[in-house]
Design an enzyme around this catalytic site. Structure first.
Site, PDB file in Angstrom:
ATOM      1  N   PHE A 110       0.841  -1.192   0.000  1.00 28.58           N
ATOM      2  CA  PHE A 110       0.000   0.000   0.000  1.00 28.58           C
ATOM      3  C   PHE A 110       0.876   1.242   0.000  1.00 28.58           C
ATOM      4  O   PHE A 110       1.695   1.447   0.901  1.00 28.58           O
ATOM      5  CB  PHE A 110      -0.920   0.009   1.225  1.00 28.58           C
ATOM      6  CG  PHE A 110      -1.840   1.197   1.273  1.00 28.58           C
ATOM      7  CD1 PHE A 110      -2.978   1.239   0.481  1.00 28.58           C
ATOM      8  CD2 PHE A 110      -1.560   2.284   2.093  1.00 28.58           C
ATOM      9  CE1 PHE A 110      -3.833   2.337   0.504  1.00 28.58           C
ATOM     10  CE2 PHE A 110      -2.406   3.388   2.128  1.00 28.58           C
ATOM     11  CZ  PHE A 110      -3.543   3.409   1.330  1.00 28.58           C
ATOM     12  N   GLY A 111       0.705   2.113  -1.000  1.00 32.01           N
ATOM     13  CA  GLY A 111       1.463   3.360  -1.080  1.00 32.01           C
ATOM     14  C   GLY A 111       0.568   4.540  -0.751  1.00 32.01           C
ATOM     15  O   GLY A 111      -0.580   4.603  -1.218  1.00 32.01           O
ATOM     16  N   TYR A 112       1.072   5.456   0.043  1.00 31.65           N
ATOM     17  CA  TYR A 112       0.269   6.626   0.431  1.00 31.65           C
ATOM     18  C   TYR A 112       1.031   7.937   0.265  1.00 31.65           C
ATOM     19  O   TYR A 112       0.509   9.011   0.545  1.00 31.65           O
ATOM     20  CB  TYR A 112      -0.198   6.492   1.898  1.00 31.65           C
ATOM     21  CG  TYR A 112       0.961   6.326   2.861  1.00 31.65           C
ATOM     22  CD1 TYR A 112       1.461   5.062   3.155  1.00 31.65           C
ATOM     23  CD2 TYR A 112       1.571   7.429   3.436  1.00 31.65           C
ATOM     24  CE1 TYR A 112       2.546   4.906   4.010  1.00 31.65           C
ATOM     25  CE2 TYR A 112       2.648   7.280   4.295  1.00 31.65           C
ATOM     26  CZ  TYR A 112       3.130   6.015   4.572  1.00 31.65           C
ATOM     27  OH  TYR A 112       4.207   5.863   5.409  1.00 31.65           O
ATOM     28  N   GLY A 113       2.290   7.848  -0.175  1.00 35.86           N
ATOM     29  CA  GLY A 113       3.109   9.040  -0.398  1.00 35.86           C
ATOM     30  C   GLY A 113       3.430   9.137  -1.880  1.00 35.86           C
ATOM     31  O   GLY A 113       2.538   9.049  -2.732  1.00 35.86           O
ATOM     32  N   SER A 114       4.718   9.256  -2.197  1.00 34.66           N
ATOM     33  CA  SER A 114       5.093   9.389  -3.609  1.00 34.66           C
ATOM     34  C   SER A 114       4.707   8.161  -4.420  1.00 34.66           C
ATOM     35  O   SER A 114       4.563   8.234  -5.643  1.00 34.66           O
ATOM     36  CB  SER A 114       6.594   9.656  -3.743  1.00 34.66           C
ATOM     37  OG  SER A 114       7.319   8.592  -3.192  1.00 34.66           O
TER      38      SER A 114
ATOM     39  N   GLU B 272      13.635   3.159   1.636  1.00 37.60           N
ATOM     40  CA  GLU B 272      12.886   3.799   2.733  1.00 37.60           C
ATOM     41  C   GLU B 272      13.523   3.481   4.081  1.00 37.60           C
ATOM     42  O   GLU B 272      12.838   3.269   5.070  1.00 37.60           O
ATOM     43  CB  GLU B 272      11.420   3.344   2.694  1.00 37.60           C
ATOM     44  CG  GLU B 272      10.725   3.655   1.400  1.00 37.60           C
ATOM     45  CD  GLU B 272      10.660   5.154   1.080  1.00 37.60           C
ATOM     46  OE1 GLU B 272      10.852   5.968   2.006  1.00 37.60           O
ATOM     47  OE2 GLU B 272      10.457   5.497  -0.088  1.00 37.60           O
TER      48      GLU B 272
HETATM   49  C1  BEZ Z   1       4.788   5.753  -0.115  1.00 41.08           C
HETATM   50  O1  BEZ Z   1       5.130   6.506  -0.978  1.00 41.08           O
HETATM   51  O2  BEZ Z   1       3.663   5.389  -0.033  1.00 41.08           O
HETATM   52  C2  BEZ Z   1       5.773   5.279   0.885  1.00 41.08           C
HETATM   53  C3  BEZ Z   1       6.535   4.169   0.627  1.00 41.08           C
HETATM   54  C4  BEZ Z   1       7.434   3.746   1.546  1.00 41.08           C
HETATM   55  C5  BEZ Z   1       7.589   4.444   2.710  1.00 41.08           C
HETATM   56  C6  BEZ Z   1       6.812   5.546   2.947  1.00 41.08           C
HETATM   57  C7  BEZ Z   1       5.886   5.969   2.037  1.00 41.08           C
END
Ligand code: BEZ
Length: 201
Positions: A37-41, A112
């Site tokens: 699940f991605g929630y940022g970039s 990360e």
């Molecule tokens: C993201 O972009 O969703 C993400 C991925 C790994 C760590 C933090 C955020």
């Protein structure tokens, strides 16, 4: 199809480099693919191969620009601010899910490494379709944590930050645009993006 097995979470994110801790957290033996699940970039950009990509939500978590970034959108001397998740009863976080091979986690664990730990989570794809997956979360105990601030202060901080992956402001504005495209409701990110645009005007 086998799914991953979470191992006992006896290690924390207190160290700056969480790569080795993450490698101990899940057993992928016999597993062909896993939802991430991605929630940022990750919502707008994936720099790895994936089998499938779908919008999804998770419950009980809110997105906050409370994590320091000294290796992507900032520097060790002036960390930027990037997204993490904080537990909040009743909250729904919209993001993008990727079905990936277990090998992909070796890459993301390294990318990360600045405080994020892998957690098991239930992904909701809508229409009563759900799957178990993994999400990276940086919690308040980690070495790069910056924590809460007003959205105006966060915007000022973001406007003054940049790092090897580019300007911190580009990260926040692209994230806000991607969330709008997904139809997501995210007052925190939208407020920081609005304040940023005013600073840039
Ligand atoms: C993201 O972009 O969703 C993400 C991925 C790994 C760590 C933090 C955020």
């Amino acid at each position: 199809m086998h799914t991953f097995v979470s191992r006992a979470a006896d290690a924390t994110s207190a160290s700056h480099d969480t790569t080795s801790v993450n490698r101990t957290r899940h057993d992928f033996t016999g597993v062909e693919s896993v939802w991430l699940f991605g929630y940022g970039s990750l919502i707008y950009k994936a720099d790895f191969q994936y089998i499938e990509r779908r919008p999804a939500t998770i419950r009980g978590w809110s997105r906050r620009l409370w994590q320091g970034s000294h290796d992507h959108r900032g520097t060790p001397e002036h960390p930027g601010r990037v997204a993490t998740l904080v537990a909040e009863a009743g909250a729904v976080c919209t993001g993008m899910a990727y079905r990936v091979t277990p090998a992909t986690f070796e890459y993301i664990d390294f990318r990360e490494k600045n405080g994020y730990l892998r957690h098991a989570v239930t992904l909701d794809f809508g229409n009563d379709e759900r799957a178990e997956g993994l999400v990276y979360i940086a919690d308040a105990g980690n070495a790069a944590w910056l924590g809460a601030a007003s959205e105006a202060d966060i915007a000022r901080h973001v406007a003054a930050s940049s790092g090897p992956s580019g300007r911190n402001s580009d990260y926040v504005l692209r994230l806000a645009d991607a969330l709008h495209e997904l139809g997501a409701d995210d007052p925190h990110v939208f407020a920081v993006a609005d304040a940023l645009r005013k600073l840039q005007a």
